[in-house]
Write a protein that holds these residues in place. Structure first.
Motif, PDB file in Angstrom:
ATOM      1  N   VAL A   1       1.406   6.410  -9.781  1.00  0.00           N
ATOM      2  CA  VAL A   1       2.100   5.599  -9.104  1.00  0.00           C
ATOM      3  C   VAL A   1       1.560   4.589  -8.140  1.00  0.00           C
ATOM      4  O   VAL A   1       0.553   4.971  -7.396  1.00  0.00           O
ATOM      5  CB  VAL A   1       2.698   6.562  -7.940  1.00  0.00           C
ATOM      6  N   PRO A   2       1.787   3.230  -8.662  1.00  0.00           N
ATOM      7  CA  PRO A   2       1.024   2.103  -7.926  1.00  0.00           C
ATOM      8  C   PRO A   2       1.393   1.971  -6.377  1.00  0.00           C
ATOM      9  O   PRO A   2       2.355   1.976  -6.217  1.00  0.00           O
ATOM     10  CB  PRO A   2       1.619   0.995  -8.804  1.00  0.00           C
ATOM     11  N   ILE A   3       0.303   2.419  -5.868  1.00  0.00           N
ATOM     12  CA  ILE A   3       0.578   2.416  -4.293  1.00  0.00           C
ATOM     13  C   ILE A   3      -0.746   1.927  -3.683  1.00  0.00           C
ATOM     14  O   ILE A   3      -1.816   2.302  -4.065  1.00  0.00           O
ATOM     15  CB  ILE A   3       0.960   3.884  -3.842  1.00  0.00           C
ATOM     16  N   THR A   4      -0.573   1.309  -2.494  1.00  0.00           N
ATOM     17  CA  THR A   4      -1.905   0.779  -1.816  1.00  0.00           C
ATOM     18  C   THR A   4      -2.067   1.433  -0.458  1.00  0.00           C
ATOM     19  O   THR A   4      -1.056   2.320  -0.092  1.00  0.00           O
ATOM     20  CB  THR A   4      -1.827  -0.806  -1.652  1.00  0.00           C
ATOM     21  N   GLN A   5      -3.185   1.249   0.199  1.00  0.00           N
ATOM     22  CA  GLN A   5      -3.124   2.200   1.401  1.00  0.00           C
ATOM     23  C   GLN A   5      -2.278   1.392   2.570  1.00  0.00           C
ATOM     24  O   GLN A   5      -1.895   2.039   3.365  1.00  0.00           O
ATOM     25  CB  GLN A   5      -4.639   2.195   2.124  1.00  0.00           C
ATOM     26  N   GLN A   6      -2.138   0.119   2.307  1.00  0.00           N
ATOM     27  CA  GLN A   6      -1.200  -0.666   3.140  1.00  0.00           C
ATOM     28  C   GLN A   6       0.170   0.096   2.990  1.00  0.00           C
ATOM     29  O   GLN A   6       0.891   0.131   4.073  1.00  0.00           O
ATOM     30  CB  GLN A   6      -1.036  -2.180   2.814  1.00  0.00           C
TER      31      GLN A   6
ATOM     32  N   ASP B   1       2.138   1.643   6.176  1.00  0.00           N
ATOM     33  CA  ASP B   1       3.462   0.845   6.751  1.00  0.00           C
ATOM     34  C   ASP B   1       4.423   2.060   6.631  1.00  0.00           C
ATOM     35  O   ASP B   1       5.343   2.098   7.411  1.00  0.00           O
ATOM     36  CB  ASP B   1       3.807  -0.099   5.798  1.00  0.00           C
ATOM     37  N   THR B   2       4.580   3.215   5.650  1.00  0.00           N
ATOM     38  CA  THR B   2       5.374   3.966   5.387  1.00  0.00           C
ATOM     39  C   THR B   2       5.349   5.155   6.478  1.00  0.00           C
ATOM     40  O   THR B   2       6.379   5.488   7.142  1.00  0.00           O
ATOM     41  CB  THR B   2       5.477   4.859   4.126  1.00  0.00           C
ATOM     42  N   LEU B   3       4.091   5.445   6.969  1.00  0.00           N
ATOM     43  CA  LEU B   3       3.999   6.328   8.015  1.00  0.00           C
ATOM     44  C   LEU B   3       3.843   5.844   9.511  1.00  0.00           C
ATOM     45  O   LEU B   3       3.962   6.404  10.476  1.00  0.00           O
ATOM     46  CB  LEU B   3       2.635   6.913   7.678  1.00  0.00           C
ATOM     47  N   GLY B   4       3.830   4.521   9.557  1.00  0.00           N
ATOM     48  CA  GLY B   4       3.891   3.859  10.938  1.00  0.00           C
ATOM     49  C   GLY B   4       2.473   3.876  11.185  1.00  0.00           C
ATOM     50  O   GLY B   4       2.302   3.909  12.698  1.00  0.00           O
ATOM     51  N   LEU B   5       1.349   3.914  10.588  1.00  0.00           N
ATOM     52  CA  LEU B   5       0.151   4.111  11.243  1.00  0.00           C
ATOM     53  C   LEU B   5      -0.673   2.739  10.870  1.00  0.00           C
ATOM     54  O   LEU B   5      -0.389   1.958  10.159  1.00  0.00           O
ATOM     55  CB  LEU B   5      -0.510   5.163  10.364  1.00  0.00           C
ATOM     56  N   SER B   6      -1.866   2.610  11.482  1.00  0.00           N
ATOM     57  CA  SER B   6      -2.604   1.248  11.112  1.00  0.00           C
ATOM     58  C   SER B   6      -3.279   1.572  10.096  1.00  0.00           C
ATOM     59  O   SER B   6      -3.444   2.684   9.541  1.00  0.00           O
ATOM     60  CB  SER B   6      -3.692   1.095  12.422  1.00  0.00           C
ATOM     61  N   LEU B   7      -3.550   0.589   9.281  1.00  0.00           N
ATOM     62  CA  LEU B   7      -4.428   0.668   8.145  1.00  0.00           C
ATOM     63  C   LEU B   7      -5.748   1.116   8.215  1.00  0.00           C
ATOM     64  O   LEU B   7      -6.305   1.903   7.445  1.00  0.00           O
ATOM     65  CB  LEU B   7      -4.701  -0.790   7.493  1.00  0.00           C
ATOM     66  N   VAL B   8      -6.251   0.997   9.384  1.00  0.00           N
ATOM     67  CA  VAL B   8      -7.902   1.407   9.645  1.00  0.00           C
ATOM     68  C   VAL B   8      -7.577   3.136   9.838  1.00  0.00           C
ATOM     69  O   VAL B   8      -8.521   3.841   9.177  1.00  0.00           O
ATOM     70  CB  VAL B   8      -8.204   1.115  10.937  1.00  0.00           C
ATOM     71  N   HIS B   9      -6.701   3.556  10.546  1.00  0.00           N
ATOM     72  CA  HIS B   9      -6.416   5.044  10.483  1.00  0.00           C
ATOM     73  C   HIS B   9      -5.922   5.933   9.357  1.00  0.00           C
ATOM     74  O   HIS B   9      -6.564   6.715   9.020  1.00  0.00           O
ATOM     75  CB  HIS B   9      -5.335   5.084  11.714  1.00  0.00           C
ATOM     76  N   THR B  10      -5.053   5.004   8.539  1.00  0.00           N
ATOM     77  CA  THR B  10      -5.074   5.551   7.242  1.00  0.00           C
ATOM     78  C   THR B  10      -6.050   5.413   6.336  1.00  0.00           C
ATOM     79  O   THR B  10      -6.501   6.616   5.647  1.00  0.00           O
ATOM     80  CB  THR B  10      -3.977   4.332   6.469  1.00  0.00           C
ATOM     81  N   ASN B  11      -6.947   4.617   6.420  1.00  0.00           N
ATOM     82  CA  ASN B  11      -8.068   4.398   5.753  1.00  0.00           C
ATOM     83  C   ASN B  11      -9.052   5.664   5.858  1.00  0.00           C
ATOM     84  O   ASN B  11      -9.861   6.329   5.169  1.00  0.00           O
ATOM     85  CB  ASN B  11      -8.966   3.217   5.840  1.00  0.00           C
ATOM     86  N   LYS B  12      -9.410   6.012   7.341  1.00  0.00           N
ATOM     87  CA  LYS B  12     -10.184   7.147   8.027  1.00  0.00           C
ATOM     88  C   LYS B  12      -9.561   8.400   7.327  1.00  0.00           C
ATOM     89  O   LYS B  12     -10.538   9.105   6.992  1.00  0.00           O
ATOM     90  CB  LYS B  12     -10.328   6.955   9.182  1.00  0.00           C
TER      91      LYS B  12
ATOM     92  N   ARG C   1      -8.136   5.869  -6.193  1.00  0.00           N
ATOM     93  CA  ARG C   1      -8.609   4.754  -7.230  1.00  0.00           C
ATOM     94  C   ARG C   1      -7.964   3.427  -6.713  1.00  0.00           C
ATOM     95  O   ARG C   1      -6.874   3.182  -6.215  1.00  0.00           O
ATOM     96  CB  ARG C   1      -7.970   5.382  -8.454  1.00  0.00           C
ATOM     97  N   ASP C   2      -8.235   2.497  -7.667  1.00  0.00           N
ATOM     98  CA  ASP C   2      -7.486   0.943  -7.411  1.00  0.00           C
ATOM     99  C   ASP C   2      -6.177   1.444  -7.850  1.00  0.00           C
ATOM    100  O   ASP C   2      -5.734   1.837  -8.835  1.00  0.00           O
ATOM    101  CB  ASP C   2      -8.154   0.083  -8.307  1.00  0.00           C
ATOM    102  N   GLY C   3      -5.198   0.985  -6.984  1.00  0.00           N
ATOM    103  CA  GLY C   3      -3.718   1.122  -7.435  1.00  0.00           C
ATOM    104  C   GLY C   3      -3.211   2.336  -7.165  1.00  0.00           C
ATOM    105  O   GLY C   3      -2.217   2.597  -7.706  1.00  0.00           O
ATOM    106  N   GLY C   4      -3.846   3.462  -6.505  1.00  0.00           N
ATOM    107  CA  GLY C   4      -3.212   4.814  -6.438  1.00  0.00           C
ATOM    108  C   GLY C   4      -4.066   5.861  -6.093  1.00  0.00           C
ATOM    109  O   GLY C   4      -5.148   5.696  -5.738  1.00  0.00           O
ATOM    110  N   CYS C   5      -3.636   7.107  -6.207  1.00  0.00           N
ATOM    111  CA  CYS C   5      -4.184   8.407  -5.699  1.00  0.00           C
ATOM    112  C   CYS C   5      -3.989   9.442  -6.448  1.00  0.00           C
ATOM    113  O   CYS C   5      -2.776   9.539  -7.253  1.00  0.00           O
ATOM    114  CB  CYS C   5      -3.566   8.710  -4.206  1.00  0.00           C
ATOM    115  N   GLU C   6      -4.837  10.098  -6.925  1.00  0.00           N
ATOM    116  CA  GLU C   6      -4.903  11.608  -7.591  1.00  0.00           C
ATOM    117  C   GLU C   6      -4.924  12.746  -6.760  1.00  0.00           C
ATOM    118  O   GLU C   6      -6.101  12.719  -6.011  1.00  0.00           O
ATOM    119  CB  GLU C   6      -5.891  11.326  -8.638  1.00  0.00           C
TER     120      GLU C   6
END
Length: 75
Positions: A12-17, A21-32, A46-51
């Motif tokens: 499923v193509p999805i980015t951390q952004q 955005d979906t969870l209403g969190l900052s990108l920094v918090h999401t990345n951590k 992975r680039d473009g998604g999560c396993e």
């Protein structure tokens, strides 16, 4: 049972952004948070998604028992 998730990899193509955005969190918090899940070997980003590597581990961490075996509407 969940439809289409019987051990196969579903891309499923999805980015951390998108997740932030979906969870209403900052990108920094999401990345951590994603990094912590990867460190626990629960997911692989992975680039473009999560396993998902350990579904039961994720459910345990979230204290979620799942949807059970009840029938759900197809729609």
């Amino acid at each position: 049972k969940s439809v289409g998730l019987n051990g196969a990899i579903v891309e499923v193509p999805i980015t951390q952004q998108h997740i932030a955005d979906t969870l209403g969190l900052s990108l920094v918090h999401t990345n951590k948070t994603i990094r912590k899940l990867m460190d626990r070997k629960l997911i692989l980003w992975r680039d473009g998604g999560c396993e998902i590597l350990d579904l039961e581990g994720l459910k345990s961490l979230a204290r979620w028992e799942g949807l059970g075996e009840t029938l759900r509407p197809l729609v």
